[in-house]
Design a protein around this motif. Structure first.
Motif, PDB file in Angstrom:
ATOM      1  N   PHE A   1       0.675 -19.052   3.342  1.00 27.87           N
ATOM      2  CA  PHE A   1       2.098 -19.306   3.142  1.00 27.87           C
ATOM      3  C   PHE A   1       2.908 -18.019   3.262  1.00 27.87           C
ATOM      4  N   THR A   2       2.409 -16.936   2.679  1.00 27.31           N
ATOM      5  CA  THR A   2       3.164 -15.686   2.653  1.00 27.31           C
ATOM      6  C   THR A   2       3.469 -15.189   4.055  1.00 27.31           C
ATOM      7  N   LEU A   3       2.479 -15.138   4.919  1.00 28.46           N
ATOM      8  CA  LEU A   3       2.678 -14.615   6.266  1.00 28.46           C
ATOM      9  C   LEU A   3       3.700 -15.444   7.032  1.00 28.46           C
ATOM     10  N   SER A   4       3.524 -16.757   7.017  1.00 32.51           N
ATOM     11  CA  SER A   4       4.451 -17.621   7.749  1.00 32.51           C
ATOM     12  C   SER A   4       5.848 -17.538   7.150  1.00 32.51           C
TER      13      SER A   4
ATOM     14  N   LEU B   1       2.153  -7.201  -7.425  1.00 33.20           N
ATOM     15  CA  LEU B   1       2.207  -7.340  -8.880  1.00 33.20           C
ATOM     16  C   LEU B   1       1.781  -8.744  -9.291  1.00 33.20           C
ATOM     17  N   ASP B   2       1.265  -8.866 -10.495  1.00 32.85           N
ATOM     18  CA  ASP B   2       0.838 -10.179 -10.996  1.00 32.85           C
ATOM     19  C   ASP B   2       2.063 -10.961 -11.466  1.00 32.85           C
ATOM     20  N   ALA B   3       2.258 -12.134 -10.898  1.00 38.65           N
ATOM     21  CA  ALA B   3       3.453 -12.925 -11.184  1.00 38.65           C
ATOM     22  C   ALA B   3       3.564 -13.295 -12.660  1.00 38.65           C
ATOM     23  N   GLU B   4       2.473 -13.751 -13.251  1.00 33.03           N
ATOM     24  CA  GLU B   4       2.529 -14.267 -14.622  1.00 33.03           C
ATOM     25  C   GLU B   4       2.485 -13.173 -15.682  1.00 33.03           C
TER      26      GLU B   4
ATOM     27  N   PRO C   1       0.589 -13.062  -3.629  1.00 39.56           N
ATOM     28  CA  PRO C   1       1.942 -12.938  -3.084  1.00 39.56           C
ATOM     29  C   PRO C   1       2.707 -14.254  -3.099  1.00 39.56           C
ATOM     30  N   ASP C   2       1.995 -15.367  -2.850  1.00 38.65           N
ATOM     31  CA  ASP C   2       2.664 -16.670  -2.871  1.00 38.65           C
ATOM     32  C   ASP C   2       3.256 -16.957  -4.250  1.00 38.65           C
TER      33      ASP C   2
ATOM     34  N   LEU D   1       1.190  -7.236   4.138  1.00 40.61           N
ATOM     35  CA  LEU D   1       0.109  -7.937   3.446  1.00 40.61           C
ATOM     36  C   LEU D   1      -1.165  -7.105   3.373  1.00 40.61           C
ATOM     37  N   ARG D   2      -1.389  -6.270   4.399  1.00 41.84           N
ATOM     38  CA  ARG D   2      -2.551  -5.368   4.337  1.00 41.84           C
ATOM     39  C   ARG D   2      -2.400  -4.382   3.188  1.00 41.84           C
ATOM     40  N   LYS D   3      -1.174  -3.875   3.012  1.00 39.07           N
ATOM     41  CA  LYS D   3      -0.929  -2.935   1.919  1.00 39.07           C
ATOM     42  C   LYS D   3      -1.081  -3.621   0.570  1.00 39.07           C
ATOM     43  N   VAL D   4      -0.649  -4.876   0.507  1.00 42.79           N
ATOM     44  CA  VAL D   4      -0.754  -5.631  -0.737  1.00 42.79           C
ATOM     45  C   VAL D   4      -2.214  -5.836  -1.114  1.00 42.79           C
ATOM     46  N   THR D   5      -3.022  -6.243  -0.157  1.00 40.34           N
ATOM     47  CA  THR D   5      -4.439  -6.468  -0.432  1.00 40.34           C
ATOM     48  C   THR D   5      -5.169  -5.164  -0.713  1.00 40.34           C
TER      49      THR D   5
END
Length: 424
Positions: free
Chosen positions: A51-54, A113-116, A83-84, A71-75
């Motif tokens: 979902f994130t990429l699209s 970052l962790d959403a929750e 990310p979603d 997304l590479r940096k995120v992972t």
């Protein structure tokens, strides 16, 4: 001259228009090409973060390359983030695609970052303090790095400051109240007070806000900040420009003794003190360079065929040249001189070309010129380096590509070369 030496460098919207233009041409000629491209995109999206990429590409307008890079940096952060989930959380708080685009471009690390456990508590905290949806989205889209602050007290303080600058009446006394609430002499207190000084001098928000959550030491001082600010103003720097802040930072970091040593060094190279300060006005970041780096840079330019006088003209006109790495300068100069056959003096007259991105700007444009010359469409003489590289994307396309719109196939081929979609 140079006794010491003898001894020893467009609008994305406009480009997007041209790409849409050529896309329509290509579709009319080969509709099947779009189905294959779509299949390739679908394959990419199935590899993870679907979902994130699209979403980054289709909703926020990011290029696939940029979205994948983010997304590479995120992972690479090696966290348990999703990310979603981050995007869903922000949208549930009223953030629009426009807000999210600004946030992710400025602070892509937010997606790691962790959403929750990280983001949700901060958003709840700010909302509990009375922040409306409008205020929350406006403030955080301006300075998203605020969400990286861990302590509620600091988060609240910086949030209030940005809110007062961006949402509330800029003449509100809340600025002064906020500053008076801070401990006298504290780094954070000094930073906010100094920001108010810079704002009142005319430094625009677009330049001030990125500094707020940064390690910009000049903005944390007091007496030295005032002294340095006075020097910068006396030198004639315009507060509305980035160079004003860059000069402030450079002079703040260098002691009077170090500055004098720098002046003596450049005088040994043949530059007068007045010339050094004129170079500083054009590019403040060159002054802190080490003597070793400067000498290596000089050696690189002379090794490429620049004369000492040509190098002096180059640096006085465009001192940024000293900041470029020797390896990159050599690679760019050799391509322009040996591959494209422009003379060294053309680079001296247009020194900014040495700062342009070789793969993204210089090579694609030069390949378009080569394609035109191979077809005999430019005559026998190579166009000037300025007309090819110094102009905007819009001007370049209009000058060398769109003018051939009577030949749709040619325009399609030239645009493929220009955008990097050409397969040789």
């Amino acid at each position: 001259m140079f006794p010491l030496i003898i001894r020893g460098r467009n609008s994305p919207g406009e480009l997007h228009k041209w790409r849409n233009f050529i896309a329509s041409l290509t579709f009319l000629q080969n509709p099947s090409s779009f189905s294959s491209a779509s299949a390739a995109a679908d394959l990419t999206r199935r590899k993870g973060n679907t979902f994130t990429l699209s979403y980054l590409v289709e909703s926020l307008g990011f290029t696939t390359k940029l979205a994948e890079s983010i997304l590479r940096k995120v992972t690479a952060e090696k966290t348990n983030s999703n990310p979603d989930s981050v995007l869903s959380l922000l949208r549930s708080h009223g953030f629009t695609d426009s807000h999210l685009s600004a946030i992710i471009r400025t602070y892509p690390r937010l997606l790691s970052l962790d959403a929750e456990s990280s983001l949700a508590p901060k958003l709840r905290f700010l909302t509990s303090r009375g922040a409306s949806t409008y205020e929350l989205t406006e403030v955080l889209s301006k300075v998203p790095k605020i969400l990286g602050i861990k302590k509620d007290k600091a988060l609240s303080r910086y949030y209030d400051f940005v809110r007062e600058m961006t949402v509330a009446d800029n003449k509100s006394s809340e600025f002064e109240k906020l500053c008076r609430s801070l401990p006298e002499g504290s780094a954070q207190g000094n930073k906010l007070r100094n920001f108010l000084v810079l704002r009142d001098m005319g430094v625009p928000q677009r330049l001030l806000l990125p500094l707020l959550i940064s390690n910009h030491h000049a903005c944390c001082g007091k007496e030295k900040f005032e002294e340095t600010l006075k020097k910068v103003v006396e030198m004639g720097f315009e507060p509305a420009t980035y160079r004003f802040l860059e000069a402030l930072r450079m002079l703040y970091l260098l002691s009077d003794k170090t500055i004098q040593e720098k002046l003596c060094f450049y005088q040994k190279l043949g530059f007068s003190e007045g010339e050094v300060w004129e170079m500083f006005k054009k590019n403040p970041s060159f002054l802190p360079l080490s003597e070793k780096n400067v000498l290596n840079s000089i050696e690189a330019y002379l090794g490429l065929g620049f004369s000492r006088d040509e190098f002096a003209v180059l640096v006085k006109c465009h001192p940024q040249c000293l900041n470029y790495s020797s390896e990159l300068v050599k690679k760019k100069a050799e391509f322009l001189v040996k591959n494209m056959n422009w003379p060294v003096k053309a680079l001296v007259s247009n020194p900014t070309v040495l700062g342009y991105n070789l793969e993204k700007r210089t090579i694609p444009r030069c390949n378009v010129i080569k394609a035109l010359m191979s077809r005999g469409l430019l005559g026998s003489e190579l166009p000037s380096i300025g007309s090819v590289l110094v102009c905007t994307d819009h001007a370049f396309l209009k000058r060398y590509v769109i003018k051939h719109d009577d030949d749709k196939e040619l325009v399609a081929n030239l645009m493929a070369i220009f955008t990097g979609d050409h397969v040789s």
